[in-house]
Design a protein around this motif. Sequence first.
Motif, PDB file in Angstrom:
ATOM      1  N   LEU A  83       0.861  -1.175   0.000  1.00  0.00           N
ATOM      2  CA  LEU A  83       0.000   0.000   0.000  1.00  0.00           C
ATOM      3  C   LEU A  83       0.903   1.232   0.000  1.00  0.00           C
ATOM      4  O   LEU A  83       1.533   1.558   1.004  1.00  0.00           O
ATOM      5  N   LYS A  84       0.950   1.907  -1.128  1.00  0.00           N
ATOM      6  CA  LYS A  84       1.832   3.054  -1.300  1.00  0.00           C
ATOM      7  C   LYS A  84       1.134   4.298  -0.759  1.00  0.00           C
ATOM      8  O   LYS A  84       0.313   4.914  -1.439  1.00  0.00           O
ATOM      9  N   HIS A 131       0.876   8.242   0.699  1.00  0.00           N
ATOM     10  CA  HIS A 131       1.388   9.484   0.156  1.00  0.00           C
ATOM     11  C   HIS A 131       2.384  10.162   1.104  1.00  0.00           C
ATOM     12  O   HIS A 131       2.187  10.179   2.317  1.00  0.00           O
ATOM     13  N   LYS A 132       3.435  10.731   0.533  1.00  0.00           N
ATOM     14  CA  LYS A 132       4.406  11.567   1.237  1.00  0.00           C
ATOM     15  C   LYS A 132       4.992  10.875   2.469  1.00  0.00           C
ATOM     16  O   LYS A 132       5.177  11.484   3.508  1.00  0.00           O
ATOM     17  N   SER A 133       5.303   9.585   2.314  1.00  0.00           N
ATOM     18  CA  SER A 133       5.815   8.801   3.441  1.00  0.00           C
ATOM     19  C   SER A 133       7.080   8.025   3.092  1.00  0.00           C
ATOM     20  O   SER A 133       7.411   7.060   3.776  1.00  0.00           O
ATOM     21  N   GLY A 134       7.761   8.417   2.036  1.00  0.00           N
ATOM     22  CA  GLY A 134       8.927   7.655   1.611  1.00  0.00           C
ATOM     23  C   GLY A 134       8.572   6.450   0.767  1.00  0.00           C
ATOM     24  O   GLY A 134       9.435   5.611   0.486  1.00  0.00           O
ATOM     25  N   SER A 135       7.314   6.366   0.326  1.00  0.00           N
ATOM     26  CA  SER A 135       6.854   5.169  -0.377  1.00  0.00           C
ATOM     27  C   SER A 135       7.437   5.060  -1.786  1.00  0.00           C
ATOM     28  O   SER A 135       7.542   3.948  -2.329  1.00  0.00           O
ATOM     29  N   SER A 136       7.822   6.182  -2.397  1.00  0.00           N
ATOM     30  CA  SER A 136       8.409   6.107  -3.738  1.00  0.00           C
ATOM     31  C   SER A 136       9.748   5.377  -3.713  1.00  0.00           C
ATOM     32  O   SER A 136      10.112   4.713  -4.688  1.00  0.00           O
ATOM     33  N   MET A 141      -3.096   3.630  -4.508  1.00  0.00           N
ATOM     34  CA  MET A 141      -4.501   3.268  -4.450  1.00  0.00           C
ATOM     35  C   MET A 141      -5.039   3.641  -3.083  1.00  0.00           C
ATOM     36  O   MET A 141      -4.280   3.869  -2.137  1.00  0.00           O
ATOM     37  N   ARG A 142      -6.353   3.689  -2.972  1.00  0.00           N
ATOM     38  CA  ARG A 142      -6.985   3.732  -1.663  1.00  0.00           C
ATOM     39  C   ARG A 142      -7.393   2.297  -1.354  1.00  0.00           C
ATOM     40  O   ARG A 142      -8.169   1.682  -2.091  1.00  0.00           O
ATOM     41  N   PHE A 192       1.470  -8.596   2.697  1.00  0.00           N
ATOM     42  CA  PHE A 192       0.891  -7.256   2.710  1.00  0.00           C
ATOM     43  C   PHE A 192       1.768  -6.338   3.576  1.00  0.00           C
ATOM     44  O   PHE A 192       2.046  -6.662   4.734  1.00  0.00           O
ATOM     45  N   PHE A 193       2.170  -5.195   3.010  1.00  0.00           N
ATOM     46  CA  PHE A 193       2.924  -4.252   3.835  1.00  0.00           C
ATOM     47  C   PHE A 193       2.682  -2.827   3.345  1.00  0.00           C
ATOM     48  O   PHE A 193       2.158  -2.582   2.255  1.00  0.00           O
TER      49      PHE A 193
END
Length: 487
Positions: free
Chosen positions: A72-73, A75-80, A137-138, A154-155
């Motif tokens: 689950l990517k 937003h604005k959390s280092g997910s990129s 995604m949501r 799942f992470f």
Amino acid sequence: MGPLSPTRTRRLWGPRSLGVALGVFMTIGFALQLWGGPFQKRLPGLQLRQPLAPSLRLAVSSCPPRQRLVFLKTHKSGSSSVLNLLHRYGDRHGLRFALPARYQFGYPRLFQASRVKGYRPQGGGTKPPFHILCHHMRFNLKEVLQVMPSDSFFFSIVRDPAALARSAFSYYKSTSSAFRKAPSLAAFLASPRAFYRPGARGDHYARNLLWFDFGLPFPPEMKTKRGNPHSPRDPNLPQLNILPSGTGPRAHHTLDPNGLFHPAPTVAGGHRQTSSPASLDLGSSSFIQWSLAWLDSVFDLVLVAEYFDESLVLLADALCWGLDDVVGFMHNAQAGGEQGQSAVSNSGLTTEDMQLTARARAWNHLDWALYVHFNRSLWARINQYGQSRLESAVAELRARREALAKHCLVGGEALDPKYITDRRFRPFQFGSGKVLGYVLRSGLSLADQEECERLATPELQYKDKLDAKQFPPTVSLPRKTSRVLSP
């Protein structure tokens, strides 16, 4: 879909709405406490790995690597940065990605399986053809399980809401009506309701963005006559299937209402830290607790941006990957942005900064509850993994990252986009801040050039590359036409 697997059955077990779940579980709460033993699940045991090799070659592991992944990517959390390592791993191993037609799965709407490119409904228990689902995604578990098997790993990742608010305000200034009307983040947080309007376009970026991304419904007191303030385009709230804490396959421990808002101190760098939130209205604490318990039953691991490298070591261990599989560069970072543990501690902050931090956490109190919960669960895993062992692995990871940066990159670091002339490596520029990127050194060997390109490629260009690889364009040959004879 075929018959439900035991894992899928556990994930979907429970009442169909949070209100029903709360009533049922509060009624049987004492029984669960008395019978807690059979319901409790220990923290998943972490695999023993071979000692980390000093070279940059992939470490050989004694356990099969996990290759069915749902990330689950947020937003604005280092997910990129996490997305880049998933792109590289899947690309290198020939795995198939569940890709959106463009770059997101219909966000901010809830995820729908039909938005996955090439998706075909499975029948008779046929194994889904995708290995990795990882783009924005949501979260919507029911639809995700139409695409990915229930035994996937799942992470996700979370970030301190105060740091997230600073980044989001800069990045989504033109997208969120609340941010656009506010002259500064300090002005917005001093009187957020003067700018924020429930249901306004883009305002899900302005409050409890993590909670929104996880697809969770909002407490009744946060709803207005205008509906759910965070999902103006989703008239039907997602229905939660709640598992009591300790009964799900991913539950780590029994939730403590006091501990939730006043967590036990953690240890970082030899110093004890306590994240003390601003005064919160605990009226919705039961709602929050059961929402967190449900997330525990679904997600195998939640990373924490402020402990990014520590999180990567735990991720590699949980997936049975080599350390080199999670070594990479930061992506989608804004110039002047802060990374690391400083966002958690108040040391070095001015009085104004501390006030802004407290206000950001209070305004985003659902995100703060998420952050406190998963920060605590991360440190529970660290304690089981072993702090000295972790420190050694983190030092090795950072050394490898530094060596790769010196070998691959001009200047050995991220650069202002004005220096990036190759469009393959120029990150998408959005918001008021500059998004940094990378320039590759010349003279690299062919093999090194290929690997360095993977490390430096931004998420949008890498998604396009994977798309072209999975769905190569078909070349249509000109049709032969019969010549018409003139009379």
